[in-house]
Design an enzyme around this catalytic site. Sequence first.
Site, PDB file in Angstrom:
ATOM      1  N   GLY A  63       0.816  -1.199   0.000  1.00 31.75           N
ATOM      2  CA  GLY A  63       0.000   0.000   0.000  1.00 31.75           C
ATOM      3  C   GLY A  63       0.856   1.257   0.000  1.00 31.75           C
ATOM      4  N   SER A  64       0.383   2.273   0.676  1.00 30.84           N
ATOM      5  CA  SER A  64       1.034   3.584   0.603  1.00 30.84           C
ATOM      6  C   SER A  64       2.385   3.657   1.300  1.00 30.84           C
ATOM      7  CB  SER A  64       0.102   4.656   1.175  1.00 30.84           C
ATOM      8  OG  SER A  64      -1.018   4.829   0.328  1.00 30.84           O
ATOM      9  N   THR A  65       2.760   2.653   2.074  1.00 27.81           N
ATOM     10  CA  THR A  65       4.128   2.663   2.617  1.00 27.81           C
ATOM     11  C   THR A  65       5.143   2.611   1.482  1.00 27.81           C
ATOM     12  OG1 THR A  65       4.215   0.239   2.878  1.00 27.81           O
ATOM     13  CG2 THR A  65       3.434   1.532   4.765  1.00 27.81           C
TER      14      THR A  65
END
Length: 483
Positions: A216-218
């Site tokens: 995801g956004s990591t």
Amino acid sequence: MTRELKRVSIVVFLMFVALFASTTTIQFFQADNLASDARNARTIYASYDTERGAILVAGQPVAESVPTDDEYKYQRVYPQGPLYSAVTGYYTLGQGSSQIEQTLNDYLSGTSDSQFLEYLNRLVTGQNPQGASVELTIDPVVQQAAYDALGSYQGAVVAIEPSTGRILAMVSKPDFDPNTLAVHDTQAVLDSYDALLAAPGDPLINKTINDLNPPGSTFKIVTTSAALQNANLPIDHTEPNLARFALPGSDQTVSNAGGGTCGGGDQVTIATAFILSCNIPMAELGVEMGEQPLADMAKAFGFGSELSVPMDVSTSVFPRGLDDAQLALSSFGQGSDTATPLQIAMLSAAVANGGKLMTPNLVDAIQAPDLSLLESFEAKELSTPLTSTTASQLSDLMVQAVDSGAATNARIDGVSVAGKTGTAENGEGDPYTLWFTGFAPADNPRVAVAVVVEDGGGLGQSGSGNELAAPIAKRVLEAVLSK
């Protein structure tokens, strides 16, 4: 007669050759396989003749062998079984072992090459054979905080000391009690083992190092690093600020988490896209850069690399040969991107350490029964994915993400915290995978952490990384900072 004797002699000779070949194969080429075979009763009894070495945390045993009155002589005991199950693993009667118990078995059992003379000396002097002890890097306070904070969620927490790579906490849930697998009752061991295999959530898998999820956004840490360093784009570089983005060559579109644009205006900067964790600008950025800068940065951070801590770590993946639509998805951690929590913690650790990524390690020292040191930990640099300038820019962005962006639930009063959340989709109707990674204090980092909640917070739930993962990470960071 002479001819018949020759024939008999040849047959006898060939039989001796066959016997010699089979014996040599068994004794030399198949010795390790036979010794490790769980059905080898002789090996099982022999392994219990030795007092297996302890696994220690802060000098206290989290796995040890105690004398018994049965034929196995020693019983493996785990004083705080579930708390350290992801680290110690299990040591069973006939069902093998896992984690540290398996990886460092030769030291723990006293059979490593460096312990041979010690083993002979104990036999000659009439002392009981004894294995070496293994001192782990785990901090008991941080481990307990991580375990308590994760609670009943399915997922994992891993904490690293950025300057050395020492792993301070390693928690995976659902957990299990290795004591149930250490009993001297074969049927009881089999029953417990089968029950764990059938249990939901795969409790025997160490999710910190062997479970892969979409990051995801990591992953925007990687994309932003690639833009700033590999593509040489300024931090105020802009992309069109859209509410929907049509994937190139596809009839599918992607949106930002809130469904609208990334802040106000017709254009959005890299900095704003990172702080607010917007998907569309990162997708646009990935397509603009192309695959190579992203792939190079992912590789520098450890994606695609084999790693052991000393347990083998599943390889995190940034796929290659992507079309523009796939590249857009991968640029914000979707598509076919997968990562372990350890890999995600390594992203933060590298930023925290000024761009240098240290090799993660779980073992501080291995000590012989006579207290001599067999192995000791030395900090080793794994790679340098970032320049100090890029690392400083990323650190500032991660601080702003916690202060006023998409990761506010990781804020700690009086401490500057750097962080990045992630909320990854797993398919229509499936719960999200929720992430947080970060470090503190931002100006003098002592710990980097990654948290993953795999089931969105529970059956039918789909929370966000900031809602569920960030508060867990906050408690782990506070445990380190309070020491």
